[in-house]
Design an enzyme around this catalytic site. Structure first.
Site, PDB file in Angstrom:
ATOM      1  N   SER A 183       0.642  -1.287  -0.063  1.00 47.00           N
ATOM      2  CA  SER A 183       0.205   0.039   0.060  1.00 47.00           C
ATOM      3  C   SER A 183       0.883   1.273  -0.025  1.00 47.00           C
ATOM      4  O   SER A 183       0.170   2.362   0.048  1.00 47.00           O
ATOM      5  CB  SER A 183      -0.965   0.130   1.258  1.00 47.00           C
ATOM      6  OG  SER A 183      -0.049   0.045   2.464  1.00 47.00           O
TER       7      SER A 183
ATOM      8  N   ASN B  74      -4.398  -2.475  12.394  1.00 48.73           N
ATOM      9  CA  ASN B  74      -5.625  -2.509  12.003  1.00 48.73           C
ATOM     10  C   ASN B  74      -6.028  -0.979  12.712  1.00 48.73           C
ATOM     11  O   ASN B  74      -6.794  -0.207  11.905  1.00 48.73           O
ATOM     12  CB  ASN B  74      -6.402  -3.448  12.394  1.00 48.73           C
ATOM     13  CG  ASN B  74      -6.019  -4.944  11.965  1.00 48.73           C
ATOM     14  OD1 ASN B  74      -5.160  -4.831  10.845  1.00 48.73           O
ATOM     15  ND2 ASN B  74      -6.453  -6.010  12.258  1.00 48.73           N
TER      16      ASN B  74
ATOM     17  N   THR C 159     -37.228  26.742 -16.270  1.00 49.25           N
ATOM     18  CA  THR C 159     -37.806  25.332 -16.067  1.00 49.25           C
ATOM     19  C   THR C 159     -37.744  24.558 -17.354  1.00 49.25           C
ATOM     20  O   THR C 159     -38.318  25.004 -18.364  1.00 49.25           O
ATOM     21  CB  THR C 159     -39.277  25.038 -15.096  1.00 49.25           C
ATOM     22  OG1 THR C 159     -40.080  25.575 -16.064  1.00 49.25           O
ATOM     23  CG2 THR C 159     -39.122  25.925 -14.081  1.00 49.25           C
ATOM     24  N   HIS C 160     -37.048  23.250 -17.341  1.00 51.34           N
ATOM     25  CA  HIS C 160     -37.177  22.265 -18.691  1.00 51.34           C
ATOM     26  C   HIS C 160     -36.108  23.156 -19.517  1.00 51.34           C
ATOM     27  O   HIS C 160     -36.383  22.844 -20.792  1.00 51.34           O
ATOM     28  CB  HIS C 160     -38.221  22.159 -19.088  1.00 51.34           C
ATOM     29  CG  HIS C 160     -39.503  21.567 -18.104  1.00 51.34           C
ATOM     30  ND1 HIS C 160     -39.268  20.151 -17.841  1.00 51.34           N
ATOM     31  CD2 HIS C 160     -40.474  22.104 -17.581  1.00 51.34           C
ATOM     32  CE1 HIS C 160     -40.128  20.010 -16.846  1.00 51.34           C
ATOM     33  NE2 HIS C 160     -40.916  21.178 -16.896  1.00 51.34           N
TER      34      HIS C 160
ATOM     35  N   SER D  13     -10.263  27.645 -30.966  1.00 50.42           N
ATOM     36  CA  SER D  13      -9.975  26.539 -31.876  1.00 50.42           C
ATOM     37  C   SER D  13      -8.794  26.524 -32.468  1.00 50.42           C
ATOM     38  O   SER D  13      -7.957  27.506 -32.947  1.00 50.42           O
ATOM     39  CB  SER D  13     -11.198  26.528 -32.651  1.00 50.42           C
ATOM     40  OG  SER D  13     -11.210  25.604 -33.738  1.00 50.42           O
TER      41      SER D  13
ATOM     42  N   LYS E  20     -13.289  31.243 -32.452  1.00 48.21           N
ATOM     43  CA  LYS E  20     -13.949  30.579 -31.142  1.00 48.21           C
ATOM     44  C   LYS E  20     -13.518  30.950 -29.857  1.00 48.21           C
ATOM     45  O   LYS E  20     -12.159  31.258 -29.825  1.00 48.21           O
ATOM     46  CB  LYS E  20     -13.911  29.085 -31.273  1.00 48.21           C
ATOM     47  CG  LYS E  20     -14.419  28.492 -32.517  1.00 48.21           C
ATOM     48  CD  LYS E  20     -15.913  28.473 -32.545  1.00 48.21           C
ATOM     49  CE  LYS E  20     -16.188  27.471 -31.522  1.00 48.21           C
ATOM     50  NZ  LYS E  20     -16.060  26.153 -31.286  1.00 48.21           N
TER      51      LYS E  20
ATOM     52  N   ASN F 196     -14.086  28.952 -26.539  1.00 49.75           N
ATOM     53  CA  ASN F 196     -14.663  27.879 -25.963  1.00 49.75           C
ATOM     54  C   ASN F 196     -14.375  27.917 -24.363  1.00 49.75           C
ATOM     55  O   ASN F 196     -13.527  28.101 -23.941  1.00 49.75           O
ATOM     56  CB  ASN F 196     -13.973  26.585 -26.636  1.00 49.75           C
ATOM     57  CG  ASN F 196     -14.148  26.650 -28.004  1.00 49.75           C
ATOM     58  OD1 ASN F 196     -15.049  26.931 -28.453  1.00 49.75           O
ATOM     59  ND2 ASN F 196     -13.186  26.082 -28.762  1.00 49.75           N
TER      60      ASN F 196
ATOM     61  N   GLU G  66     -16.013  22.762 -19.279  1.00 52.45           N
ATOM     62  CA  GLU G  66     -16.421  21.524 -19.804  1.00 52.45           C
ATOM     63  C   GLU G  66     -15.586  20.549 -18.922  1.00 52.45           C
ATOM     64  O   GLU G  66     -16.139  19.297 -18.735  1.00 52.45           O
ATOM     65  CB  GLU G  66     -16.093  21.397 -21.158  1.00 52.45           C
ATOM     66  CG  GLU G  66     -17.086  22.328 -22.044  1.00 52.45           C
ATOM     67  CD  GLU G  66     -16.697  22.401 -23.430  1.00 52.45           C
ATOM     68  OE1 GLU G  66     -17.336  22.875 -24.397  1.00 52.45           O
ATOM     69  OE2 GLU G  66     -15.599  22.031 -23.839  1.00 52.45           O
TER      70      GLU G  66
ATOM     71  N   TYR H   8     -11.599  -6.576  10.272  1.00 52.31           N
ATOM     72  CA  TYR H   8     -10.645  -5.933   9.581  1.00 52.31           C
ATOM     73  C   TYR H   8     -10.389  -7.086   8.333  1.00 52.31           C
ATOM     74  O   TYR H   8     -10.541  -8.210   8.519  1.00 52.31           O
ATOM     75  CB  TYR H   8      -9.381  -5.839  10.096  1.00 52.31           C
ATOM     76  CG  TYR H   8      -8.458  -5.321   8.985  1.00 52.31           C
ATOM     77  CD1 TYR H   8      -8.493  -3.814   8.514  1.00 52.31           C
ATOM     78  CD2 TYR H   8      -7.509  -6.070   8.213  1.00 52.31           C
ATOM     79  CE1 TYR H   8      -7.760  -3.307   7.972  1.00 52.31           C
ATOM     80  CE2 TYR H   8      -6.644  -5.504   7.348  1.00 52.31           C
ATOM     81  CZ  TYR H   8      -6.980  -4.046   7.296  1.00 52.31           C
ATOM     82  OH  TYR H   8      -5.708  -3.497   5.944  1.00 52.31           O
TER      83      TYR H   8
ATOM     84  N   GLN I 282      -7.716  -1.861   2.517  1.00 52.68           N
ATOM     85  CA  GLN I 282      -6.636  -1.278   1.700  1.00 52.68           C
ATOM     86  C   GLN I 282      -7.054  -0.494   0.563  1.00 52.68           C
ATOM     87  O   GLN I 282      -6.472   0.450   0.113  1.00 52.68           O
ATOM     88  CB  GLN I 282      -5.447  -2.270   1.718  1.00 52.68           C
ATOM     89  CG  GLN I 282      -4.476  -1.401   1.024  1.00 52.68           C
ATOM     90  CD  GLN I 282      -3.160  -2.670   0.834  1.00 52.68           C
ATOM     91  OE1 GLN I 282      -2.524  -3.077   1.953  1.00 52.68           O
ATOM     92  NE2 GLN I 282      -2.837  -2.880  -0.549  1.00 52.68           N
TER      93      GLN I 282
END
Length: 469
Positions: A22, A108, A153-154, A275, A281, A283, A288, A315, A320
């Site tokens: 680990s 542990n 809305t929507h 771009s 552009k 962007n 994003e 345990y 782990q």
């Protein structure tokens, strides 16, 4: 020190050692492991479980390691984990007496304690940055209290509101995110140390003391639960995932609103790109990427829940594998939180465009129906039908909302209800004005400027109290 030299015969193959080690993600709990050993050794000395002089030598070696840093451990997969690496370092400094450090302690309960210490620090950092985000939104809202926009809305025009009112909707979501994270912190703030392997120990340890030294509220009440529970990780990652959802929604709106079709927001150039082929552009790349990265949190949460869902008490080594997903989640969230905050702070809202959209597409329709209930004493469903018919006819005729007048509405009311409305022209005009509609929304939580200012005041109080607590 080779733990296999006792019960087991032969050394572990390197491939197996690499597979089970680990160390790759244990670096995150290095400082926590030192603190855990310091607290445990201090308690052992105070309880006279180990000789005072040996305890002092252990503490001195741990202090030296703390100063030298993790590089001093010369980590190798032949050492299973950070706990053995730290013990080996102390052994190299003081000899076999280092073994007293592990009296009445297991890896542990040690790893569970280390994880909580490190995660508490991470949560405190996230909480601090989250409060800063809320403060940024408050400052922006104060600037846009009277700036009109249309609410959706929507993703369709719904009712007039203000940029401030809309921004505060995100601030309230972030407030709940903060409270969820804070609650998960409070529930995890109990110390597993002293649970040992699973049934504590016959040594007269003082678990309250180690909890105090490590900054916990107290010890966990059941030792089996102490070494096996990882719900504190699942709960924290769930809270972070919900926060990531809030950040994704903010980013989604910035993407949409900065498009030519909406023209409501201009993002800072430092959060945009152009771009490689289309020079015109701009962007919203950062928004994003935030939208995509926050999706990773959902995956980390599901992975964690899947690992822990079918484990028997207590345990199991499976636990782990939870840890790397925890740190991936915290790292992803922290970076997206800070970048989203700065990106939103860079945004300039177009008030002229906002009001233009609010006056378009009949967003005043609900207020017009409410007016018919108040002034015309009509049932709301009848008013709803009249206004719906009015909008339909207006669209067919190419009319705008402000082209509607009292006579136009009377004619439709006569057709539907059998009676004209007989509402004063000035009152109709007022009901069609987005600015007046917003002013009339004086209910708690509404967009009226005075109500928004009250909301800002309450949020400021929340931030101040959270900072001071």
């Amino acid at each position: 020190m080779d733990l296999r030299s006792g019960r087991l015969k032969g050394k572990m193959e390197k491939e197996v050692a690499d597979f089970t080690s680990s160390l790759g993600f244990d670096v995150r709990i290095f400082q926590a492991d030192i603190r855990c050993n310091q607290a445990h050794t201090t308690m052992l000395m105070e309880q006279e479980i180990i000789p005072l002089e040996i305890g002092k030598k252990i503490l001195k070696a741990l202090k030296e390691l703390e100063k030298e840093g993790i590089e001093a451990l010369k980590l190798d997969s032949a050492v299973e984990d950070i706990h053995m690496a730290v013990e080996n370092y102390v052994t190299s400094k003081i000899g076999p007496d280092a073994g007293f450090m592990h009296t009445a302690k297991s890896r542990n309960d040690q790893v569970a304690t280390d994880l909580k210490i490190a995660l508490k620090e991470e949560i405190n950092s996230i909480k601090k940055d989250l409060l800063l985000f809320i403060q940024i939104i408050i400052q922006m809202a104060e600037k846009y209290v009277d700036t009109v926009m249309v609410g959706y809305t929507h993703l369709q025009h719904a009712q007039p509101t203000t940029f401030a009112h809309h921004l505060l909707s995100h601030a309230q979501a972030l407030k709940r995110d903060y409270e969820r994270i804070h609650d998960s912190y409070n529930r995890m703030d109990f110390c597993p140390l002293g649970s040992a392997a699973l049934t504590t120990t016959s040594f007269p340890i003082n678990r309250e003391r180690t909890a105090e030294l490590l900054g916990f509220k107290g010890p966990m009440e059941n030792s089996i639960d102490g070494v096996s529970s990882r719900d504190f990780i699942a709960e924290t990652v769930f809270a972070l995932t919900m926060l990531g959802t809030t950040l994704s929604k903010i980013s989604e709106e910035l993407i949409i609103w900065s498009s030519y079709e909406f023209q409501m927001v201009e993002l800072g150039d430092e959060f945009s790109s152009t771009s490689s082929i289309m020079p015109q552009k701009k962007n919203p790349d950062v928004a994003e990427i935030v939208r995509a990265k926050t999706a990773l949190l959902n995956g980390e949460l599901v992975t964690i829940l899947t690992i822990i869902k079918s484990l028997p008490q207590s345990y199991n080594r499976d636990l782990q594998e939870v840890t790397p997903h925890l740190w991936k989640a915290t790292d992803t969230l922290h970076s997206t939180l800070n970048i989203t905050r700065e990106m939103l702070a860079s945004a300039e809202f177009n008030g002229v465009r906002g009001e233009e959209l609010a006056r378009a597409n009949f967003s005043a329709a609900t207020e017009l129906a409410d007016l018919m209930v108040r002034e015309g004493k009509l049932p709301f469903r009848t008013a709803h039908q009249i206004v719906g018919r009015a909008v339909s006819i207006a669209l067919d005729k190419g009319m705008r909302a402000e082209d509607m007048d009292a006579q136009f509405l009377d004619e439709i009311s006569q057709e539907i209800s059998g009676n004209p409305l007989k509402i004063d022209e000035k009152i109709v005009n007022k009901a069609l004005d987005p600015v007046e509609i917003i002013k009339s929304r004086k209910v708690v939580g509404g967009p009226a400027p005075d109500i928004v200012k009250d909301s800002i005041k309450d949020l400021k109080k929340f931030v101040d109290e959270s900072i001071s607590s």
